[in-house]
Design a protein around this motif. Structure first.
Motif, PDB file in Angstrom:
ATOM      1  N   LYS A   1      -1.933   9.476   2.684  1.00 58.63           N
ATOM      2  CA  LYS A   1      -2.160  10.465   3.729  1.00 58.63           C
ATOM      3  C   LYS A   1      -2.072   9.781   5.076  1.00 58.63           C
ATOM      4  CE  LYS A   1      -4.837  13.753   1.014  1.00 58.63           C
ATOM      5  NZ  LYS A   1      -6.074  14.568   0.928  1.00 58.63           N
ATOM      6  N   ASP A   2      -1.336  10.401   5.992  1.00 58.23           N
ATOM      7  CA  ASP A   2      -1.125   9.814   7.320  1.00 58.23           C
ATOM      8  C   ASP A   2      -0.472   8.441   7.223  1.00 58.23           C
ATOM      9  OD1 ASP A   2      -2.532  12.041   8.397  1.00 58.23           O
ATOM     10  OD2 ASP A   2      -4.424  10.993   8.051  1.00 58.23           O
ATOM     11  N   GLY A   3       0.294   8.222   6.161  1.00 60.48           N
ATOM     12  CA  GLY A   3       0.968   6.944   5.989  1.00 60.48           C
ATOM     13  C   GLY A   3       0.046   5.803   5.615  1.00 60.48           C
ATOM     14  N   LYS A   4      -1.197   6.139   5.167  1.00 64.24           N
ATOM     15  CA  LYS A   4      -2.173   5.102   4.899  1.00 64.24           C
ATOM     16  C   LYS A   4      -2.863   5.318   3.556  1.00 64.24           C
ATOM     17  CE  LYS A   4      -3.408   4.621   9.826  1.00 64.24           C
ATOM     18  NZ  LYS A   4      -4.529   4.716  10.806  1.00 64.24           N
ATOM     19  N   VAL A   5      -3.437   4.217   3.048  1.00 61.36           N
ATOM     20  CA  VAL A   5      -4.378   4.256   1.933  1.00 61.36           C
ATOM     21  C   VAL A   5      -5.607   3.471   2.367  1.00 61.36           C
ATOM     22  CG1 VAL A   5      -2.580   4.460   0.190  1.00 61.36           C
ATOM     23  CG2 VAL A   5      -3.441   2.193   0.821  1.00 61.36           C
ATOM     24  N   SER A   6      -6.732   3.719   1.682  1.00 59.37           N
ATOM     25  CA  SER A   6      -7.980   3.043   2.015  1.00 59.37           C
ATOM     26  C   SER A   6      -8.436   2.183   0.852  1.00 59.37           C
ATOM     27  CB  SER A   6      -9.071   4.060   2.364  1.00 59.37           C
ATOM     28  OG  SER A   6      -8.729   4.779   3.532  1.00 59.37           O
ATOM     29  N   LEU A   7      -9.035   1.035   1.177  1.00 62.26           N
ATOM     30  CA  LEU A   7      -9.545   0.112   0.172  1.00 62.26           C
ATOM     31  C   LEU A   7     -11.013  -0.163   0.491  1.00 62.26           C
ATOM     32  CD1 LEU A   7      -6.467  -0.979   1.208  1.00 62.26           C
ATOM     33  CD2 LEU A   7      -6.767  -2.338  -0.860  1.00 62.26           C
ATOM     34  N   PHE A   8     -11.887   0.077  -0.475  1.00 63.26           N
ATOM     35  CA  PHE A   8     -13.326  -0.089  -0.284  1.00 63.26           C
ATOM     36  C   PHE A   8     -13.848  -1.177  -1.203  1.00 63.26           C
ATOM     37  CE2 PHE A   8     -17.650   0.850  -1.763  1.00 63.26           C
ATOM     38  CZ  PHE A   8     -18.350   0.820  -0.556  1.00 63.26           C
ATOM     39  N   SER A   9     -14.598  -2.129  -0.662  1.00 64.78           N
ATOM     40  CA  SER A   9     -15.202  -3.206  -1.437  1.00 64.78           C
ATOM     41  C   SER A   9     -16.678  -2.893  -1.641  1.00 64.78           C
ATOM     42  CB  SER A   9     -15.046  -4.549  -0.716  1.00 64.78           C
ATOM     43  OG  SER A   9     -15.647  -5.581  -1.458  1.00 64.78           O
ATOM     44  N   GLY A  10     -17.086  -2.738  -2.897  1.00 63.09           N
ATOM     45  CA  GLY A  10     -18.471  -2.369  -3.169  1.00 63.09           C
ATOM     46  C   GLY A  10     -19.031  -3.126  -4.347  1.00 63.09           C
ATOM     47  N   GLY A  11     -20.304  -2.814  -4.639  1.00 61.33           N
ATOM     48  CA  GLY A  11     -20.936  -3.328  -5.846  1.00 61.33           C
ATOM     49  C   GLY A  11     -21.547  -4.691  -5.735  1.00 61.33           C
ATOM     50  N   GLY A  12     -21.528  -5.316  -4.571  1.00 62.49           N
ATOM     51  CA  GLY A  12     -22.100  -6.649  -4.419  1.00 62.49           C
ATOM     52  C   GLY A  12     -22.357  -6.949  -2.965  1.00 62.49           C
ATOM     53  N   GLY A  13     -22.926  -8.105  -2.715  1.00 61.38           N
ATOM     54  CA  GLY A  13     -23.287  -8.447  -1.351  1.00 61.38           C
ATOM     55  C   GLY A  13     -22.367  -9.452  -0.695  1.00 61.38           C
ATOM     56  N   GLY A  14     -21.306  -9.841  -1.378  1.00 59.16           N
ATOM     57  CA  GLY A  14     -20.453 -10.890  -0.843  1.00 59.16           C
ATOM     58  C   GLY A  14     -19.173 -10.353  -0.223  1.00 59.16           C
ATOM     59  N   THR A  15     -18.241 -11.266   0.014  1.00 63.54           N
ATOM     60  CA  THR A  15     -16.936 -10.929   0.577  1.00 63.54           C
ATOM     61  C   THR A  15     -15.840 -11.198  -0.443  1.00 63.54           C
ATOM     62  OG1 THR A  15     -16.617 -13.150   1.471  1.00 63.54           O
ATOM     63  CG2 THR A  15     -17.733 -11.530   2.887  1.00 63.54           C
ATOM     64  N   ALA A  16     -14.648 -10.691  -0.154  1.00 65.28           N
ATOM     65  CA  ALA A  16     -13.498 -10.918  -1.029  1.00 65.28           C
ATOM     66  C   ALA A  16     -12.218 -10.789  -0.223  1.00 65.28           C
ATOM     67  CB  ALA A  16     -13.491  -9.925  -2.187  1.00 65.28           C
ATOM     68  N   GLU A  17     -11.285 -11.692  -0.460  1.00 59.92           N
ATOM     69  CA  GLU A  17      -9.948 -11.555   0.114  1.00 59.92           C
ATOM     70  C   GLU A  17      -9.163 -10.536  -0.710  1.00 59.92           C
ATOM     71  OE1 GLU A  17      -9.262 -12.953   2.859  1.00 59.92           O
ATOM     72  OE2 GLU A  17     -10.271 -14.895   3.003  1.00 59.92           O
ATOM     73  N   VAL A  18      -8.332  -9.734  -0.031  1.00 56.62           N
ATOM     74  CA  VAL A  18      -7.600  -8.660  -0.697  1.00 56.62           C
ATOM     75  C   VAL A  18      -6.120  -8.775  -0.366  1.00 56.62           C
ATOM     76  CG1 VAL A  18      -7.378  -6.174  -1.050  1.00 56.62           C
ATOM     77  CG2 VAL A  18      -9.615  -7.158  -0.553  1.00 56.62           C
ATOM     78  N   ILE A  19      -5.280  -8.610  -1.412  1.00 53.40           N
ATOM     79  CA  ILE A  19      -3.818  -8.699  -1.292  1.00 53.40           C
ATOM     80  C   ILE A  19      -3.222  -7.443  -1.896  1.00 53.40           C
ATOM     81  CG2 ILE A  19      -1.776 -10.035  -1.958  1.00 53.40           C
ATOM     82  CD1 ILE A  19      -3.822 -12.402  -2.437  1.00 53.40           C
ATOM     83  N   ALA A  20      -2.163  -6.906  -1.286  1.00 54.33           N
ATOM     84  CA  ALA A  20      -1.467  -5.735  -1.842  1.00 54.33           C
ATOM     85  C   ALA A  20       0.034  -5.932  -1.707  1.00 54.33           C
ATOM     86  CB  ALA A  20      -1.899  -4.455  -1.141  1.00 54.33           C
TER      87      ALA A  20
END
Length: 772
Positions: free
Chosen positions: A619-638
């Motif tokens: 939608k609007d040429g975009k997708v959304s990515l949500f990081s949940g379930g923990g308290g840390g960080t994560a690098e994301v690749i697509a």
């Protein structure tokens, strides 16, 4: 509507973790059957001896040696290879305990993987001669002889099935000859590739059943029945070259001729010229003496072969109505285009009327077609047959349909932890199968759906294992959809054929596991078409690609603009990877601007690199990515694999999962044209595969195992530069699966690059392809 869980008891070993091929059915079961197997194997390393007892450790060297000792209820299991023998069988089984000869492979196996008995052009008259014997079964064999494959001389209750049959291609030399007035001979699921014709049934034979056989390019009539009453001839494809397809001669009264495809020319190759005098030959010839009590219905005659359809009592007819007026037969017969190239499928342009138009009440009808496929509903044509209306005429069932994609959800269809889709919160038992409704639910139409896309997750496994998701009602394939180790939560995108409105989930583990499945979309005659792309990286938070250079924080949403999309885009297919996570958690990919769904696209633990393929609406040429379930960080690749648009694009052809590569075993490299030895892909080396016969992209499940060092796998179109992307990543001693949709070159070829310094084994299971 709840699913059904069925449990299959058995012993599971670590060797079965990726999924293993089942043993062929051999017609006998239980402990008594196991004790009653005689083995034949003449391979140089088999240590065979005809003086022994035919054990697995020391098999017989020849089939004749086993035939001389076999007892009622026993099975002779014959390994692949060539056995230049003429076996005369004089021993009988009983009605309760028949004698069975079973080989490797079958009609769909490659030549080098078959059990081949006899010789077509040598001095051996037949592979088998049966002299007055009864209650005999032959299964999955390649039989040949200078005078034909099999001679039945008297006796009865004899069945030849799943076999390739041939002989010296001279006139009057059928693959099978039924003489001596036997009763109850059955020929089903056999293939006659050469110039013999299938069978000559001679006077006095009774109750012969000839069903679901395929004959082409024969210099003899495909089937001749002479003076043999009560013969059933159903669902065969008979296309000799310049010969009658089917002859009922003499007093062959009371025959049943239904659902056959009949041509006097090869229906697979109409580029060949028609016969010099095509009017001499007919699809069906019924002599006056054979007409009484004979039923002719639901047959399809080739309108392109230049020959008349019928000769009834000496009068030729090339019109169904004229034939019906003269004979009182021909109910629902048709004359038209009978060619169906099952490997090409139907994308809405198929002209053949034989699809979904057979009589399911015909006697002798088999549960599956020649190749093992069950009846499938072609969504592009009306169901005009009896019963379900979905059965095709002839020996081959068309199961390959091109359809378009409709994204929906995500919505949860199955969660064994919470009794969603099943009636219990009990974990799936070892060897159990969950049967889940996937059509007629949550907006998916009840009819016309060929496949669904699910994100499947396993959690709380008590032992290592694999999950196989496959079409309901089919034999479970040698394929895995995802793999796990104890305690691991793993997810994978699965596209599965929707047979009978259901999909099956098999727990190939020695322990229990909970299974979750979220619906993401379905394929039907309406929807969006797919445009495959050579994979390209559009997001990498490690290097500020598509987003700022920063890992995704806990409970953070990243809105990703997908570049290069047309205005009518509906969804994109991405390979999404999380790496360097500092805590356990999950990632959800969903349409930009929508409320975030309660479904995860992948799950992770601290330090774990996890990929998963996702297809998500745009939608609007975009997708959304949500990081949940923990308290840390994560690098994301697509990495972008392709996109779906409302107009144009390719159709998806869903297939039952099929293993095309397993580098742990010898395999046939169709792109190379020869058998490859069992050998892993070397470090920083590339494996070449012709994944499909044609098309623009292939849908498959990739698995790496026997990982002795960390690495990654990249799949990309043959003939292109290797892109800087990965389809899956691993660390030492890890088995990792991931779905992939990969563009191919014009010949359907794909390259696989092992981005590790060490060897790795790769398994590839194809579940479909895209084509125009």
């Amino acid at each position: 509507m709840g699913g059904i869980i069925r449990t299959r008891l058995g012993v599971l070993t670590g060797a079965a973790i990726i999924g293993a091929a089942g043993l062929p059915a051999i017609g006998v079961t239980g402990a008594a059957a196991a004790a009653g197997i005689l083995y034949v194997n003449n391979a140089s390393d088999a240590h065979c001896s005809n003086a022994g007892q035919g054990t697995a450790a020391q098999p017989f060297c020849t089939v004749a040696a086993a035939a001389a000792k076999v007892q009622p209820g026993q099975t002779v299991s014959i390994a692949k290879g060539q056995y230049p023998e003429h076996v005369t069988l004089t021993r009988s089984g009983t009605a309760e305990a028949p004698i069975t000869f079973v080989g490797a492979g079958g009609v769909g196996a490659y030549y080098d993987q078959r059990t081949r008995i006899g010789e077509s052009f040598g001095q051996l008259p037949h592979a088998f001669t049966l002299s007055g014997v009864q209650h005999i079964r032959f299964e999955n064999l390649d039989l040949s002889g200078s005078a034909g494959a099999v001679l039945v001389n008297g006796g009865g209750d004899i069945a030849v099935s799943g076999s390739s049959l041939s002989g010296n291609p001279i006139p009057g030399n059928p693959a099978v000859r039924i003489a001596g007035a036997p009763t109850g001979v059955t020929l089903v699921h056999n293939y006659v590739p050469g110039l013999n014709g299938l069978v000559a049934v001679e006077p006095g034979a009774k109750g012969t059943v000839i069903s679901t056989n395929y004959v082409h390019s024969s210099a003899n009539p495909a089937i001749t029945v002479d003076g043999a009453p009560g013969t059933v001839i159903v669902n065969n494809t008979l296309s000799p070259r310049c010969q009658d397809a089917l002859q009922l001669l003499g007093a062959s009264t009371g025959a049943i001729v239904e659902n056959n495809v009949l041509s006097t020319n090869d229906v697979d190759n109409h580029s060949n010229p028609n016969c010099a005098d095509a009017s001499k030959y007919v699809g069906l010839r019924v002599a006056a003496e054979a007409a009484e009590g004979t039923k002719v219905a639901y047959n399809a005659f080739d309108s392109q072969d230049g020959s008349p359809a019928y000769d009834w009592k000496g009068t030729v007819h090339d019109d169904v109505q004229a034939f019906a007026a003269a004979s009182g037969q021909g109910d629902h017969d048709l004359i038209g285009v009978v060619e169906v190239q099952r490997w090409m499928g139907d994308s809405g342009q198929l002209k053949s009327p034989i699809v979904d138009s057979a009589d399911e009440s015909a006697p002798g009808l088999q549960e599956t077609d020649l190749w093992g496929a069950r009846a499938a509903d072609d969504p592009w044509v009306s169901d005009t047959g009896t019963g379900s209306g979905r059965r095709d005429r002839g020996a081959s069932e068309l199961v390959n349909f091109g359809t378009r994609y409709t994204p929906t959800g995500p919505v949860r269809l199955l969660d064994t932890r919470k009794a969603v889709g099943v009636g219990t919160t009990t974990a799936v038992a070892p060897g159990a199968t969950v049967e889940l409704p996937v059509t007629g639910v949550h907006g998916v139409p009840a009819n016309g759906v060929t496949a669904v896309t699910l994100n499947v997750t396993v959690t709380e496994p008590s032992d290592r294992g694999f999950l196989t998701v496959y079409p309901h009602g089919d034999e479970r394939p040698t394929a895995s959809s995802l793999n796990w180790t104890p305690g691991l939560t793993a997810a994978n995108l699965v596209t599965v054929q929707a047979r009978d409105g259901k999909a099956a989930f098999y727990n190939g583990s020695g322990g229990t596991v909970h299974v979750v499945a979220d619906l993401f979309g379905y394929f039907s005659t309406v929807g969006a078409g797919f445009t495959p792309k050579s994979p390209s990286r559009i997001l990498d938070t490690r290097y500020a690609t598509g987003a700022p250079k920063a890992p995704l924080a806990a409970n953070q949403t990243l809105d990703l603009a997908v570049p290069g999309l047309p205005a009518d885009v509906r969804a994109v297919t991405l390979n999404v990877t999380v790496t360097k996570p500092t805590d356990r958690g999950y990632l959800t990919v969903y349409p930009h601007g929508d409320e975030r769904p309660t479904a995860s696209s992948l799950n992770r633990t601290a330090g774990q690199t996890v990929p998963n393929l996702v297809t998500v609406p745009v939608k609007d040429g975009k997708v959304s990515l949500f990081s949940g379930g923990g308290g840390g960080t994560a690098e994301v690749i697509a990495d972008l694999a392709g996109y779906y648009t409302a107009s144009g694009g390719d159709m998806f052809h869903a297939l039952a999962p099929s293993r095309v590569i397993d580098t742990r075993k010898p395999w046939f490299a169709s792109g190379v044209g020869e058998w490859q030895p069992a050998a892993p892909i070397g470090g920083n080396q590339t494996l070449h595969l012709r994944a499909i016969e044609h098309g623009t992209a292939v849908s498959m499940n990739l698995t790496v195992t026997n990982t002795v060092a960390a690495g990654f796998l990249t799949a990309y179109p043959n003939g292109t530069a290797r892109p800087v992307v990965s389809n899956l990543n691993w660390v030492k001693d890890q088995t990792v699966p991931n779905a992939a949709v990969v563009a191919t070159d014009d010949a359907g070829q794909v390259e696989f690059f092992n981005g590790s310094w060490a060897n790795v084994d790769v398994i590839v299971d194809v579940n479909g392809y895209y084509d125009h």
